[in-house]
Scaffold this active site. Structure first.
Site, short mmCIF file in Angstrom:
data_model
loop_
_atom_site.label_atom_id
_atom_site.label_comp_id
_atom_site.label_asym_id
_atom_site.label_seq_id
_atom_site.Cartn_x
_atom_site.Cartn_y
_atom_site.Cartn_z
N ILE A 5 0.83 -1.20 0.00
CA ILE A 5 0.00 0.00 0.00
C ILE A 5 0.87 1.25 0.00
O ILE A 5 0.64 2.19 -0.78
CB ILE A 5 -0.94 0.01 1.24
CG1 ILE A 5 -1.84 -1.23 1.23
CG2 ILE A 5 -1.74 1.31 1.31
CD1 ILE A 5 -2.71 -1.38 0.00
N THR A 50 -0.55 -4.52 10.26
CA THR A 50 -1.21 -4.70 11.57
C THR A 50 -1.62 -6.17 11.67
O THR A 50 -2.78 -6.52 11.40
CB THR A 50 -2.46 -3.79 11.71
OG1 THR A 50 -3.15 -3.77 10.46
CG2 THR A 50 -2.11 -2.40 12.13
N LYS A 67 -13.57 0.12 7.58
CA LYS A 67 -12.66 -0.80 6.89
C LYS A 67 -12.83 -2.23 7.40
O LYS A 67 -12.91 -3.19 6.62
CB LYS A 67 -11.22 -0.32 7.08
CG LYS A 67 -10.16 -1.28 6.58
CD LYS A 67 -10.28 -1.50 5.07
CE LYS A 67 -9.50 -2.71 4.62
NZ LYS A 67 -8.17 -2.45 4.19
N HIS A 74 -31.92 -14.33 -9.07
CA HIS A 74 -32.89 -13.50 -8.33
C HIS A 74 -32.33 -12.07 -8.29
O HIS A 74 -31.13 -11.87 -8.04
CB HIS A 74 -33.04 -14.07 -6.91
CG HIS A 74 -34.09 -13.36 -6.10
ND1 HIS A 74 -33.89 -12.09 -5.59
CD2 HIS A 74 -35.33 -13.74 -5.73
CE1 HIS A 74 -34.97 -11.72 -4.92
NE2 HIS A 74 -35.87 -12.71 -5.01
N ARG A 119 -32.26 -9.74 -6.20
CA ARG A 119 -31.66 -9.20 -4.96
C ARG A 119 -30.70 -10.19 -4.29
O ARG A 119 -30.40 -10.04 -3.11
CB ARG A 119 -32.77 -8.78 -3.99
CG ARG A 119 -33.46 -7.48 -4.40
CD ARG A 119 -34.64 -7.13 -3.55
NE ARG A 119 -35.74 -8.06 -3.67
CZ ARG A 119 -36.58 -8.11 -4.71
NH1 ARG A 119 -36.43 -7.26 -5.70
NH2 ARG A 119 -37.54 -9.00 -4.76
N GLY A 170 -7.85 -16.70 2.11
CA GLY A 170 -6.45 -16.38 2.35
C GLY A 170 -6.16 -14.90 2.24
O GLY A 170 -7.07 -14.07 2.17
N CYS A 214 -5.81 -9.83 4.68
CA CYS A 214 -6.83 -8.85 5.05
C CYS A 214 -8.11 -9.52 5.51
O CYS A 214 -8.51 -9.40 6.66
CB CYS A 214 -7.13 -7.95 3.85
SG CYS A 214 -5.63 -7.33 3.08
N LYS A 257 -12.97 -25.11 -6.78
CA LYS A 257 -13.36 -23.86 -7.44
C LYS A 257 -14.37 -24.04 -8.56
O LYS A 257 -14.75 -23.06 -9.22
CB LYS A 257 -12.11 -23.15 -7.99
CG LYS A 257 -11.15 -22.62 -6.95
CD LYS A 257 -11.76 -21.70 -5.90
CE LYS A 257 -12.38 -20.44 -6.41
NZ LYS A 257 -12.96 -19.59 -5.32
N1 SAJ Z 1 -12.56 -15.59 -2.09
C1 SAJ Z 1 -13.44 -16.66 -2.16
N2 SAJ Z 1 -14.63 -16.48 -2.81
C2 SAJ Z 1 -14.97 -15.31 -3.39
C3 SAJ Z 1 -14.08 -14.20 -3.31
C4 SAJ Z 1 -12.87 -14.38 -2.65
O1 SAJ Z 1 -13.17 -17.75 -1.64
O2 SAJ Z 1 -16.06 -15.24 -3.99
C5 SAJ Z 1 -11.26 -15.75 -1.39
C6 SAJ Z 1 -10.05 -15.55 -2.31
O3 SAJ Z 1 -9.75 -16.70 -3.02
C7 SAJ Z 1 -8.99 -15.17 -1.28
C8 SAJ Z 1 -9.77 -14.40 -0.21
O4 SAJ Z 1 -11.13 -14.73 -0.43
O5 SAJ Z 1 -8.42 -16.34 -0.69
C9 SAJ Z 1 -9.58 -12.89 -0.25
O6 SAJ Z 1 -9.58 -12.43 -1.59
P1 SAJ Z 1 -10.37 -11.10 -2.04
O7 SAJ Z 1 -10.18 -10.94 -3.50
O8 SAJ Z 1 -11.75 -11.16 -1.54
O9 SAJ Z 1 -9.68 -9.92 -1.20
P2 SAJ Z 1 -8.17 -9.40 -0.93
O10 SAJ Z 1 -7.73 -9.99 0.37
O11 SAJ Z 1 -7.28 -9.56 -2.10
O12 SAJ Z 1 -8.46 -7.81 -0.76
C10 SAJ Z 1 -9.43 -7.37 0.19
C11 SAJ Z 1 -10.39 -6.37 -0.51
N3 SAJ Z 1 -11.55 -6.13 0.34
C12 SAJ Z 1 -12.83 -6.25 -0.13
O13 SAJ Z 1 -13.07 -6.59 -1.27
C13 SAJ Z 1 -13.92 -5.93 0.82
C14 SAJ Z 1 -9.65 -5.05 -0.79
O14 SAJ Z 1 -10.55 -4.07 -1.31
C15 SAJ Z 1 -8.99 -4.54 0.50
O15 SAJ Z 1 -8.29 -3.32 0.27
C16 SAJ Z 1 -8.01 -5.59 0.96
O16 SAJ Z 1 -8.77 -6.77 1.29
C17 SAJ Z 1 -7.28 -5.06 2.19
O17 SAJ Z 1 -6.12 -4.63 2.05
O18 SAJ Z 1 -7.88 -4.99 3.29
#
Ligand code: SAJ
Length: 426
Positions: free
Chosen positions: A14, A85, A218, A256, A258, A269, A272, A422
Site C-alpha cells: 500500500i 497490523t 474498513k 434472483h 436481490r 487467504g 486482510c 473452485k
Molecule cells: N474468495 C473466495 N470467494 C470469493 C471471493 C474471494 O473464496 O467469492 C477468497 C479468495 O480466493 C482469497 C480471499 O477470499 O483467498 C480474499 O480475496 P479477495 O479478492 O476477496 O480480497 P483481498 O484480500 O485480495 O483484498 C481485500 C479487498 N476487500 C474487499 O473486497 C472488501 C480489498 O478491497 C482490500 O483493500 C483488501 O482486502 C485489504 O487490504 O484490506
C-alpha cells in the site's frame, strides 16, 4: 495549506503505490522503510513487490527526483503510516487473536522527533477501533512540546486522521485513484486537511467521518466479504452432502434480482479478509457472533478439503485393488491465495497442498504457473511440475485455485478422481 513534502512510512503493497501516486503528481515524497533492501531497490527506480504498472510509475518518480526512500524519517508536511497490523499469536486453538499494534507504535515513535507545528499524521493501516487515538497518544508522549487533537481539539499543533486503504491487490494503481476514500479525522479540521491531501490524486469521493467510524468501516468491509464467502463455503459443504452441484445452485440463486452469492473455495487467504474480522471479534466477542462463526467456517474449509482427498484416496484404492497408496499420484492445482497472482502468503491452497504432501507416502505434484520454485519449507516429497506434465502423472486431481491457465481444460482422462474446490472442471 499546501503539502509540499509528503512522507510515507512503510513501503509495502500500500505504502509504495501511495508514495508513487503523490510523486507522480509532482509532490516531493520521502518514503521510509526499515527494510534496507526495499529502500535500495526503490532508490534504483525499481520495485520489490509484484503489482501491475507500479514499476513504471516508481521508475519515473525516482528518476525525475520526486521520490526517494530512506530508513530514517525526515521532516515533511504530512506523514502517512502504512505499516502491517497483524495479530498476536494465540496459545490455544480456540483463542481469539488480538491485534498487534507494534508496527504502528514504532512508526509513530520514529516520526515523532521530526514532527513540527502544522503537520498532518494519517494512519492508513487497517486498524482496530481506537488505534488512531492510541497512535496520537504515542506521538503526544514522545513530543510533550507539541499539542495534539485529543487534548487541544481544533487548535492542536498536529492533526491526526485515519484514512484506511481499500485497494484490491493486482488493481492497486487504478483503485487508488478511482475508489472513494473514507476520511476519519480526530477533529473536523483534521478531516478537512486530509481531504485536501488525498485530492492530490484521488478522483473518487472523499467522505468525511470520525476516526473510530473510519476504522470500523474498513473492518466492516472485509468482515462483510468474509461472512459472504463463509455462506458460499457452507453451501458447498451442504451441497456435497445432498449431492447437488453448488456452482449450478449459486448461479441459479443469483438470477434472483436481490441475491448475489459469492463463490466457495478452499478457504479464505491473504492478509486482510482472514485477519480483519478478528479485530472486531476480539474487541466485542459477546456481540460479534456471526462474524466469529464466519471466520471459523472459512478457517475450517481446508481441513474439509483434506478429508475429501483422504476419502478419494480410499475410493481409488478400492477401485484399483492391485495398487498401494504409495503408487497413487496426487496433483494439487494452484498454491496462491487467489487466482492469477504469485502470492503464496496465508494461502489456504498452499496449506492444503502441504498437508497432502505430508500425509501421502509418495511424491505429490504441485502445479502453480505463477512461481518458478517452491518455498523452502515445503515438504520434500512435493514436486513442482508444469500443467502439461501433470496430464500424464495424475490419479487424483485437487483443484485449489481458479488460475486462468486451469480453466477450459479438457479433462485428463476418465479414470482420474477430481476434487474441484473452485468449480472449474465440473
Ligand atoms: N474468495 C473466495 N470467494 C470469493 C471471493 C474471494 O473464496 O467469492 C477468497 C479468495 O480466493 C482469497 C480471499 O477470499 O483467498 C480474499 O480475496 P479477495 O479478492 O476477496 O480480497 P483481498 O484480500 O485480495 O483484498 C481485500 C479487498 N476487500 C474487499 O473486497 C472488501 C480489498 O478491497 C482490500 O483493500 C483488501 O482486502 C485489504 O487490504 O484490506
Amino acid at each position: 495549506m499546501s503539502f509540499e513534502t509528503i512522507s510515507v512510512i512503510g513501503l509495502g503493497y500500500i505504502g509504495l503505490p501511495t508514495a508513487a501516486m503523490f510523486a507522480s503528481r509532482k509532490k516531493k515524497v520521502i518514503g521510509v522503510d526499515v527494510n534496507q533492501h526495499a529502500v535500495d531497490t526503490i532508490n534504483k527506480g525499481q520495485i520489490h513487490i509484484v503489482e501491475p504498472d507500479l514499476d513504471m510509475i516508481v521508475h519515473a518518480a525516482v528518476t525525475e527526483g520526486y521520490l526517494k526512500a530512506t530508513t530514517i524519517p525526515e521532516p515533511a508536511d504530512a506523514f502517512l503510516i502504512a505499516v502491517p497490523t497483524p495479530f498476536l499469536p494465540t496459545v490455544n486453538k480456540n483463542d481469539i487473536p488480538a491485534p498487534d499494534l507494534k508496527y504502528i507504535e514504532s512508526a509513530a515513535k520514529a516520526i515523532a522527533p521530526v514532527l513540527k507545528k502544522g503537520d498532518l499524521v494519517i494512519l492508513e493501516s487497517t486498524s482496530p477501533v481506537g488505534a488512531t487515538e492510541q497512535m496520537a497518544e504515542w506521538l503526544a508522549q514522545a513530543r510533550p512540546d507539541l499539542t495534539f487533537p485529543q487534548t487541544e481539539g481544533e487548535n492542536s499543533d498536529i492533526r491526526v486522521a485515519h484514512c484506511p486503504e481499500r485497494v484490491l491487490p493486482g488493481h492497486v494503481v487504478r483503485e487508488l485513484v478511482e475508489n472513494d476514500r473514507v476520511i476519519g479525522g480526530m477533529t473536523a479540521k483534521c478531516s478537512e486537511l486530509s481531504v485536501e491531501l488525498y485530492r492530490t490524486f484521488v478522483k473518487g469521493d472523499c467522505v468525511i467521518t470520525n476516526s473510530r467510524t473510519a476504522e470500523m468501516a474498513k473492518l466492516t468491509e472485509n468482515s462483510c466479504r468474509d461472512v459472504q464467502i463463509a455462506f458460499a463455503n457452507e453451501l458447498s459443504i451442504i451441497c456435497d452432502e445432498l449431492d447437488i452441484d453448488v456452482w449450478e445452485l449459486i448461479s441459479l440463486a443469483n438470477r434472483h434480482p436481490r441475491i448475489n452469492i459469492l463463490q466457495p473455495g478452499p478457504g479464505v487467504g491473504g492478509h486482510c479478509i482472514a485477519v480483519d474480522p478478528w479485530f472486531i471479534v476480539s474487541r466485542t466477542p459477546e456481540q460479534a457472533r456471526l462474524i466469529h462463526t464466519a471466520r471459523k467456517v472459512n478457517d475450517s474449509k481446508p481441513e474439509w478439503v483434506i478429508n475429501k482427498v483422504k476419502l478419494a484416496l480410499a475410493d481409488f484404492l478400492q477401485a484399483h485393488p492391485n495398487k498401494t497408496a504409495s503408487e497413487v499420484r496426487i496433483t494439487c492445482f494452484g498454491l496462491a491465495f487467489k487466482p492469477d497472482i504469485d502470492d503464496l502468503r496465508e494461502s489456504p491452497s498452499l496449506e492444503i497442498a502441504q498437508k497432502i504432501a505430508n500425509m501421502h507416502s509418495c511424491i505429490v505434484n504441485f502445479v502453480e504457473p505463477n512461481i518458478k520454485c517452491l518455498p523452502n519449507n515445503v515438504s520434500d516429497n512435493a514436486k513442482l511440475i508444469k500443467f502439461d506434465e501433470a496430464k500424464f502423472q495424475t490419479d487424483i486431481a485437487v483443484i485449489l485455485v481458479d488460475h486462468h491457465e486451469f480453466k477450459n481444460q479438457e479433462k485428463f482422462n476418465n479414470n482420474i478422481i477430481i476434487i474441484d474446490t473452485k468449480g472449474i472442471w465440473k
